[in-house]
Design a protein around this motif. Structure first.
Motif, mmCIF file in Angstrom:
data_model
loop_
_atom_site.group_PDB
_atom_site.id
_atom_site.type_symbol
_atom_site.label_atom_id
_atom_site.label_comp_id
_atom_site.label_asym_id
_atom_site.label_seq_id
_atom_site.Cartn_x
_atom_site.Cartn_y
_atom_site.Cartn_z
ATOM 1 N N ARG A 74 28.696 -16.772 -10.297
ATOM 2 C CA ARG A 74 29.789 -17.755 -10.329
ATOM 3 C C ARG A 74 30.017 -18.362 -8.950
ATOM 4 N NH1 ARG A 74 31.687 -20.180 -14.587
ATOM 5 N NH2 ARG A 74 33.397 -20.710 -13.190
ATOM 6 N N SER A 75 29.957 -17.526 -7.911
ATOM 7 C CA SER A 75 30.199 -18.043 -6.552
ATOM 8 C C SER A 75 29.073 -18.970 -6.118
ATOM 9 C CB SER A 75 30.357 -16.885 -5.558
ATOM 10 O OG SER A 75 29.160 -16.151 -5.447
ATOM 11 N N GLY A 108 35.631 -12.289 -24.569
ATOM 12 C CA GLY A 108 34.291 -12.764 -24.283
ATOM 13 C C GLY A 108 34.222 -13.768 -23.153
ATOM 14 N N LEU A 109 35.269 -13.839 -22.338
ATOM 15 C CA LEU A 109 35.293 -14.785 -21.210
ATOM 16 C C LEU A 109 34.697 -14.172 -19.949
ATOM 17 C CD1 LEU A 109 38.909 -16.199 -21.764
ATOM 18 C CD2 LEU A 109 36.734 -17.171 -22.551
ATOM 19 N N LEU A 110 34.656 -12.851 -19.917
ATOM 20 C CA LEU A 110 34.059 -12.121 -18.778
ATOM 21 C C LEU A 110 33.198 -10.995 -19.335
ATOM 22 C CD1 LEU A 110 37.037 -11.586 -16.287
ATOM 23 C CD2 LEU A 110 35.160 -13.231 -16.054
ATOM 24 N N SER A 126 39.743 -22.570 -16.404
ATOM 25 C CA SER A 126 39.005 -23.513 -15.566
ATOM 26 C C SER A 126 37.903 -22.755 -14.824
ATOM 27 C CB SER A 126 39.950 -24.166 -14.561
ATOM 28 O OG SER A 126 40.342 -23.221 -13.570
ATOM 29 N N PRO A 127 36.889 -23.478 -14.299
ATOM 30 C CA PRO A 127 35.824 -22.782 -13.555
ATOM 31 C C PRO A 127 36.356 -21.927 -12.421
ATOM 32 C CG PRO A 127 35.142 -25.014 -14.058
ATOM 33 C CD PRO A 127 36.582 -24.914 -14.465
ATOM 34 N N ASP A 134 36.198 -17.945 -11.781
ATOM 35 C CA ASP A 134 35.636 -17.391 -10.551
ATOM 36 C C ASP A 134 36.559 -16.321 -9.968
ATOM 37 O OD1 ASP A 134 33.573 -19.180 -10.801
ATOM 38 O OD2 ASP A 134 34.412 -20.634 -9.388
ATOM 39 N N VAL A 135 37.830 -16.655 -9.860
ATOM 40 C CA VAL A 135 38.809 -15.739 -9.261
ATOM 41 C C VAL A 135 38.940 -14.475 -10.115
ATOM 42 C CG1 VAL A 135 41.257 -15.437 -8.756
ATOM 43 C CG2 VAL A 135 40.092 -17.536 -8.053
ATOM 44 N N LEU A 136 38.985 -14.657 -11.438
ATOM 45 C CA LEU A 136 39.152 -13.507 -12.330
ATOM 46 C C LEU A 136 37.908 -12.610 -12.305
ATOM 47 C CD1 LEU A 136 41.589 -12.767 -14.027
ATOM 48 C CD2 LEU A 136 40.454 -13.734 -16.026
#
Length: 273
Positions: free
Chosen positions: A172-173, A270-272, A213-214, A218-220
């Protein structure tokens, strides 16, 4: 279960021979026999309404033939099997479960013999006990049919899952620094595949209508690795206050009061990974 009941008929009624079977396609298929002297009863299939057992099945009540050979109240379709065994007196009892006859058990003797109250009482008791056991098993199966299926084990072990999550966060980063839309789309597809690898958890999945949001993702993803806000800010080249803002927004969308709860709900949705 049926074999045990047939054995009990012989033991408790003291009649020398007993047999029985369950109903299938409007016929009784004899599968348990105790005390027989010949093989005449093996493989016997009694159609509904035919013979002594067929009548007991349709009428849902016991039927008795004190002299089977001369009985005029039944058809004699199965004389070859019954008389071949040498049975003179035959008692047939239906197994009634929830108003439906599920089978028939028989007991008999080779000589004409009266069936007194004591014999009948024991035979009724065996039939009732077997019917009750069938009813219990059917109810268990019915209730189990409404139970949610057991979750499938995750194809990814605990250690591999942590590596997967670290890889996901790093990906992601990296994606955040890529300007080419085509490359970003390809990276996004890889991320989804990584997230799907650990979708089968012990907890049931959540069906959430949530779109992060993207940057919130990323933060999560970094928070899922246990990173502090300061560490996340360094990893993603953001200000710490901005990290807090994205994290708070993600928590609100996921209806979570803490970052840990937000991560847990995002994984179940299912988001992470």
């Amino acid at each position: 279960m049926l074999a045990g009941a047939v054995s009990d008929l012989v033991r408790r009624t003291r009649l020398p021979v007993a047999f029985g079977g369950f109903e299938n396609d409007e016929a009784i298929h004899i599968t348990s026999i105790v005390g027989a002297r010949t093989r005449s009863l093996e493989g016997l299939v009694v159609r509904a309404s035919r013979g002594l057992g067929g009548r007991a099945l349709v009428e849902k009540r016991p039927r008795l033939a004190l002299d089977y050979r001369s009985s005029r109240t039944i058809t004699h379709d199965y004389d070859r099997a019954v008389l071949g065994e040498g049975i003179a007196t035959l008692f047939a009892l239906p197994l009634v479960v929830s108003g439906r006859a599920r089978g028939v058990i028989y007991c008999g003797s080779w000589a004409e013999s009266p069936v007194g109250d004591m014999v009948a009482r024991h035979a009724f008791a065996v039939a009732e006990e077997l019917s009750t056991e069938l009813r219990i098993r059917e109810e268990v199966r019915r209730r189990l049919s409404f139970a949610p299926p057991a979750p499938e084990p995750s194809p990814v072990g605990p250690v591999a899952r942590e590596v997967l999550r670290e890889t996901y966060a790093e990906l992601r980063s990296v994606a955040a620094t890529v300007g080419d839309p085509g490359v970003r789309d390809r990276l996004t597809a890889i991320e989804r595949r990584l997230a799907a690898l650990s979708a089968s958890e012990t907890e049931p999945p959540l069906d959430l209508d949530v779109r992060l949001s993207p940057r919130e993702t990323d933060v999560l993803a970094c928070a899922a690795l246990g990173s502090t806000n300061s560490e996340i800010a360094t990893t993603l080249s953001l200000r710490e206050g901005t990290v807090k803002s994205y994290l708070q927004s993600a928590m609100t969308k996921l209806d979570a009061s803490t970052r840990h709860a937000a991560v847990a709900r995002a994984r179940r949705a299912g988001l992470l990974p």
